[in-house]
Design an enzyme around this catalytic site. Structure first.
Site, PDB file in Angstrom:
ATOM      1  N   GLY A 198       0.834  -1.215   0.000  1.00  0.00           N
ATOM      2  CA  GLY A 198       0.000   0.000   0.000  1.00  0.00           C
ATOM      3  C   GLY A 198       0.860   1.253   0.000  1.00  0.00           C
ATOM      4  O   GLY A 198       0.583   2.209   0.718  1.00  0.00           O
ATOM      5  N   ALA A 199       1.908   1.247  -0.844  1.00  0.00           N
ATOM      6  CA  ALA A 199       2.849   2.376  -0.862  1.00  0.00           C
ATOM      7  C   ALA A 199       2.420   3.476  -1.827  1.00  0.00           C
ATOM      8  O   ALA A 199       3.123   4.467  -1.978  1.00  0.00           O
ATOM      9  CB  ALA A 199       4.245   1.871  -1.225  1.00  0.00           C
ATOM     10  N   ASN A 201       0.914  -2.547   5.504  1.00  0.00           N
ATOM     11  CA  ASN A 201       0.154  -1.301   5.605  1.00  0.00           C
ATOM     12  C   ASN A 201      -1.111  -1.299   4.751  1.00  0.00           C
ATOM     13  O   ASN A 201      -2.089  -0.628   5.100  1.00  0.00           O
ATOM     14  CB  ASN A 201       1.071  -0.139   5.176  1.00  0.00           C
ATOM     15  CG  ASN A 201       0.311   1.122   4.872  1.00  0.00           C
ATOM     16  OD1 ASN A 201      -0.144   1.820   5.765  1.00  0.00           O
ATOM     17  ND2 ASN A 201       0.149   1.414   3.577  1.00  0.00           N
ATOM     18  N   SER A 249      -5.072  -0.181  13.995  1.00  0.00           N
ATOM     19  CA  SER A 249      -5.873   1.049  14.105  1.00  0.00           C
ATOM     20  C   SER A 249      -6.445   1.147  15.506  1.00  0.00           C
ATOM     21  O   SER A 249      -6.645   0.134  16.186  1.00  0.00           O
ATOM     22  CB  SER A 249      -7.040   1.012  13.110  1.00  0.00           C
ATOM     23  OG  SER A 249      -7.939   2.083  13.351  1.00  0.00           O
ATOM     24  N   TYR A 274     -15.051  -3.081   9.962  1.00  0.00           N
ATOM     25  CA  TYR A 274     -13.698  -2.493   9.922  1.00  0.00           C
ATOM     26  C   TYR A 274     -13.019  -2.687  11.284  1.00  0.00           C
ATOM     27  O   TYR A 274     -11.858  -3.117  11.347  1.00  0.00           O
ATOM     28  CB  TYR A 274     -13.749  -1.012   9.543  1.00  0.00           C
ATOM     29  CG  TYR A 274     -12.369  -0.368   9.534  1.00  0.00           C
ATOM     30  CD1 TYR A 274     -11.419  -0.742   8.580  1.00  0.00           C
ATOM     31  CD2 TYR A 274     -12.004   0.577  10.491  1.00  0.00           C
ATOM     32  CE1 TYR A 274     -10.141  -0.182   8.580  1.00  0.00           C
ATOM     33  CE2 TYR A 274     -10.737   1.148  10.501  1.00  0.00           C
ATOM     34  CZ  TYR A 274      -9.807   0.758   9.542  1.00  0.00           C
ATOM     35  OH  TYR A 274      -8.537   1.309   9.553  1.00  0.00           O
ATOM     36  N   LYS A 325      -9.560  -4.866  12.149  1.00  0.00           N
ATOM     37  CA  LYS A 325      -8.369  -4.333  12.808  1.00  0.00           C
ATOM     38  C   LYS A 325      -8.140  -5.003  14.180  1.00  0.00           C
ATOM     39  O   LYS A 325      -7.004  -5.104  14.635  1.00  0.00           O
ATOM     40  CB  LYS A 325      -8.465  -2.808  12.937  1.00  0.00           C
ATOM     41  CG  LYS A 325      -8.320  -2.091  11.596  1.00  0.00           C
ATOM     42  CD  LYS A 325      -6.959  -2.348  10.950  1.00  0.00           C
ATOM     43  CE  LYS A 325      -6.742  -1.558   9.676  1.00  0.00           C
ATOM     44  NZ  LYS A 325      -5.396  -1.740   9.095  1.00  0.00           N
ATOM     45  N   LEU A 379      -6.973   9.238  14.005  1.00  0.00           N
ATOM     46  CA  LEU A 379      -7.313   9.944  12.753  1.00  0.00           C
ATOM     47  C   LEU A 379      -6.082  10.471  12.021  1.00  0.00           C
ATOM     48  O   LEU A 379      -5.365  11.327  12.540  1.00  0.00           O
ATOM     49  CB  LEU A 379      -8.245  11.120  13.073  1.00  0.00           C
ATOM     50  CG  LEU A 379      -9.669  10.756  13.503  1.00  0.00           C
ATOM     51  CD1 LEU A 379     -10.354  11.962  14.148  1.00  0.00           C
ATOM     52  CD2 LEU A 379     -10.480  10.272  12.308  1.00  0.00           C
ATOM     53  N   VAL A 380      -5.864   9.964  10.831  1.00  0.00           N
ATOM     54  CA  VAL A 380      -4.770  10.416   9.968  1.00  0.00           C
ATOM     55  C   VAL A 380      -5.393  10.879   8.658  1.00  0.00           C
ATOM     56  O   VAL A 380      -6.157  10.125   8.038  1.00  0.00           O
ATOM     57  CB  VAL A 380      -3.794   9.254   9.640  1.00  0.00           C
ATOM     58  CG1 VAL A 380      -2.552   9.797   8.932  1.00  0.00           C
ATOM     59  CG2 VAL A 380      -3.416   8.464  10.891  1.00  0.00           C
ATOM     60  N   GLU A 406      -6.099   9.362   1.995  1.00  0.00           N
ATOM     61  CA  GLU A 406      -7.247   9.046   1.132  1.00  0.00           C
ATOM     62  C   GLU A 406      -8.218   8.087   1.812  1.00  0.00           C
ATOM     63  O   GLU A 406      -9.225   7.677   1.222  1.00  0.00           O
ATOM     64  CB  GLU A 406      -6.742   8.440  -0.190  1.00  0.00           C
ATOM     65  CG  GLU A 406      -5.956   9.438  -1.024  1.00  0.00           C
ATOM     66  CD  GLU A 406      -5.347   8.815  -2.277  1.00  0.00           C
ATOM     67  OE1 GLU A 406      -5.749   7.705  -2.671  1.00  0.00           O
ATOM     68  OE2 GLU A 406      -4.459   9.455  -2.862  1.00  0.00           O
TER      69      GLU A 406
HETATM   70  P1  NDP Z   1      -4.890   5.411   1.891  1.00  0.00           P
HETATM   71  O1  NDP Z   1      -6.211   5.129   1.271  1.00  0.00           O
HETATM   72  O2  NDP Z   1      -4.265   6.728   1.640  1.00  0.00           O
HETATM   73  O3  NDP Z   1      -3.846   4.259   1.470  1.00  0.00           O
HETATM   74  C1  NDP Z   1      -4.211   2.908   1.451  1.00  0.00           C
HETATM   75  C2  NDP Z   1      -3.163   2.123   0.697  1.00  0.00           C
HETATM   76  O4  NDP Z   1      -3.535   0.729   0.720  1.00  0.00           O
HETATM   77  C3  NDP Z   1      -3.066   2.544  -0.754  1.00  0.00           C
HETATM   78  O5  NDP Z   1      -1.703   2.617  -1.128  1.00  0.00           O
HETATM   79  C4  NDP Z   1      -3.754   1.416  -1.508  1.00  0.00           C
HETATM   80  O6  NDP Z   1      -3.131   1.223  -2.770  1.00  0.00           O
HETATM   81  C5  NDP Z   1      -3.438   0.233  -0.602  1.00  0.00           C
HETATM   82  N1  NDP Z   1      -4.357  -0.867  -0.820  1.00  0.00           N
HETATM   83  C6  NDP Z   1      -5.692  -0.913  -0.564  1.00  0.00           C
HETATM   84  N2  NDP Z   1      -6.202  -2.084  -0.973  1.00  0.00           N
HETATM   85  C7  NDP Z   1      -5.166  -2.791  -1.489  1.00  0.00           C
HETATM   86  C8  NDP Z   1      -5.058  -4.077  -2.078  1.00  0.00           C
HETATM   87  N3  NDP Z   1      -6.137  -4.872  -2.223  1.00  0.00           N
HETATM   88  N4  NDP Z   1      -3.857  -4.505  -2.505  1.00  0.00           N
HETATM   89  C9  NDP Z   1      -2.772  -3.708  -2.373  1.00  0.00           C
HETATM   90  N5  NDP Z   1      -2.797  -2.475  -1.819  1.00  0.00           N
HETATM   91  C10 NDP Z   1      -3.999  -2.034  -1.395  1.00  0.00           C
HETATM   92  O7  NDP Z   1      -5.092   5.164   3.448  1.00  0.00           O
HETATM   93  P2  NDP Z   1      -4.080   5.186   4.688  1.00  0.00           P
HETATM   94  O8  NDP Z   1      -2.715   5.521   4.260  1.00  0.00           O
HETATM   95  O9  NDP Z   1      -4.716   5.989   5.732  1.00  0.00           O
HETATM   96  O10 NDP Z   1      -4.175   3.653   5.125  1.00  0.00           O
HETATM   97  C11 NDP Z   1      -3.031   2.843   5.340  1.00  0.00           C
HETATM   98  C12 NDP Z   1      -3.313   1.894   6.497  1.00  0.00           C
HETATM   99  O11 NDP Z   1      -3.510   2.649   7.682  1.00  0.00           O
HETATM  100  C13 NDP Z   1      -4.580   1.032   6.340  1.00  0.00           C
HETATM  101  O12 NDP Z   1      -4.304  -0.275   6.803  1.00  0.00           O
HETATM  102  C14 NDP Z   1      -5.584   1.728   7.255  1.00  0.00           C
HETATM  103  O13 NDP Z   1      -6.567   0.843   7.716  1.00  0.00           O
HETATM  104  C15 NDP Z   1      -4.663   2.190   8.354  1.00  0.00           C
HETATM  105  N6  NDP Z   1      -5.166   3.262   9.204  1.00  0.00           N
HETATM  106  C16 NDP Z   1      -5.512   4.473   8.676  1.00  0.00           C
HETATM  107  C17 NDP Z   1      -5.967   5.483   9.505  1.00  0.00           C
HETATM  108  C18 NDP Z   1      -6.407   6.821   9.011  1.00  0.00           C
HETATM  109  O14 NDP Z   1      -7.082   7.549   9.775  1.00  0.00           O
HETATM  110  N7  NDP Z   1      -6.083   7.202   7.791  1.00  0.00           N
HETATM  111  C19 NDP Z   1      -6.034   5.282  10.959  1.00  0.00           C
HETATM  112  C20 NDP Z   1      -5.684   3.954  11.394  1.00  0.00           C
HETATM  113  C21 NDP Z   1      -5.236   3.003  10.537  1.00  0.00           C
HETATM  114  P3  NDP Z   1      -3.876   0.913  -4.150  1.00  0.00           P
HETATM  115  O15 NDP Z   1      -5.268   1.471  -4.051  1.00  0.00           O
HETATM  116  O16 NDP Z   1      -3.022   1.571  -5.170  1.00  0.00           O
HETATM  117  O17 NDP Z   1      -3.832  -0.579  -4.244  1.00  0.00           O
HETATM  118  C1  8X3 Z   2      -8.838   4.577  10.896  1.00  0.00           C
HETATM  119  C2  8X3 Z   2      -9.228   5.367  12.085  1.00  0.00           C
HETATM  120  O1  8X3 Z   2     -11.172   5.908  13.652  1.00  0.00           O
HETATM  121  O2  8X3 Z   2     -11.600   6.015  11.252  1.00  0.00           O
HETATM  122  O3  8X3 Z   2      -8.529   3.269  11.224  1.00  0.00           O
HETATM  123  O4  8X3 Z   2     -11.339   3.913  12.354  1.00  0.00           O
HETATM  124  S1  8X3 Z   2     -10.910   5.285  12.343  1.00  0.00           S
END
Ligand code: NDP
Ligand code: 8X3
Length: 259
Positions: free
Chosen positions: A15-16, A93, A146, A159, A163, A191-192, A195
């Site tokens: 998920g980079a 990730n 999370s 969700y 997690k 909360l981050v 996208e």
């Molecule tokens: P983004 O949506 O910005 O990034 C998510 C990443 O995951 C993208 O690079 C996407 O890449 C990749 N991804 C999703 N589905 C797949 C798949 N099937 N195969 C490969 N890659 C995949 O979100 P975040 O950066 O916020 O999320 C990253 C992690 O952090 C997640 O696990 C999320 O649950 C966790 N998180 C996020 C929080 C927040 O508030 N933002 C809080 C707590 C946890 P692509 O679509 O190109 O495949």
């Molecule tokens: C992402 C944070 O609070 O939206 O995991 O579930 S929250």
């Protein structure tokens, strides 16, 4: 105690292409690591690889990968070029949330996407990568969980469950790797702003923006900084779990908004 140098270490980040994973790639690159990047949006990975190479001279190998596809994951890891096989650090990730509906009216397709990505995808990647770490008696698995995995919140049901599974899988993995030098960490953000909410609300940008209105959320760089902190502790130190929230957040449902 001296921290571990990341120079020349091979770091695999799923998920980079966005958010936390992308920031991790940038910060590991800045620290001199070699990067193996995966996501479905290969165009983004290509652009990131060029950028990291231009900025830091980074050695980057990237591949299109859907972590939900068990065969694809296994073949990708099994067929990596020789120089890219000895993964030192795995950042699990890739993940997503879909919807915020009550369970009894939720979308089964959304549930399957979350479970297949957040739980099964993380397992497929772990199963493919960790045997090499055990063989070499070296490595570090860093799972992005999370705050949602620590307590359910309204509409979070599946969700939160996915997690919570990451949390127990991380704990179980630590037990299973006891006696090896392989470390396991779980970083649980609140909360981050990424996208994440656009994806959760199926592209409803206004609704996504409201998630962060009136508060100062974490940035993906804040989380990447903590991931690197875990990775650079001395070899005998295992940071098992870290809950990281914005100052404006206490729990998943208690936040302070201004205005
Ligand atoms: P983004 O949506 O910005 O990034 C998510 C990443 O995951 C993208 O690079 C996407 O890449 C990749 N991804 C999703 N589905 C797949 C798949 N099937 N195969 C490969 N890659 C995949 O979100 P975040 O950066 O916020 O999320 C990253 C992690 O952090 C997640 O696990 C999320 O649950 C966790 N998180 C996020 C929080 C927040 O508030 N933002 C809080 C707590 C946890 P692509 O679509 O190109 O495949
Ligand atoms: C992402 C944070 O609070 O939206 O995991 O579930 S929250």
């Amino acid at each position: 105690m001296a921290s571990i140098s990341l120079t020349g270490k091979l770091v695999f980040i799923t998920g980079a292409s966005s958010g936390i994973g992308r920031s991790c790639a940038e910060q590991f690159a800045a620290a001199g690591a070699r990067l193996l990047l995966a996501a479905r949006r290969i165009d983004r990975l290509e652009a990131l690889a060029l950028e990291l190479n231009a900025t830091y001279g980074s050695d980057v190998y990237y591949c299109e990968l859907d972590v939900r596809d068990r065969q694809w994951v296994a073949e990708t890891i099994a067929t990596l070029p020789a120089a890219w096989q000895s993964i030192d650090i795995l950042v699990n990730n890739a993940g997503l949330s879909r919807g915020l509906d009550k369970l009894h009216s939720g979308s089964i397709d959304d549930w399957e996407e979350m479970i297949d990505t957040n739980v099964k995808g993380l397992l497929y990647v772990s199963r493919a990568v960790i045997p090499g770490m055990v063989d070499r008696n070296a490595g570090h698995v860093i799972n992005i969980g999370s705050i949602a995995g620590r307590a359910a919140y309204p509409g979070g049901n599946v969700y939160c469950g996915s997690k919570a599974a990451v949390r127990e899988i991380s704990a179980g993995l630590k037990i299973d790797l006891l006696g090896t030098a392989v470390r396991v960490s779980e970083v649980d953000p609140g909360l981050v702003e990424t996208e994440f909410s656009d994806v959760r609300f199926h592209g409803d940008r206004d609704r996504a923006k409201r998630t962060y209105t009136g508060l100062t959320p974490l940035t993906p760089d804040d989380i990447a900084d903590i991931v690197l902190f875990c990775a650079t502790r001395p070899a005998h130190v295992n940071l098992s779990e870290l809950l990281v929230v914005p100052t404006d957040q206490a729990t998943a449902t208690q936040v302070s908004r201004r205005g």
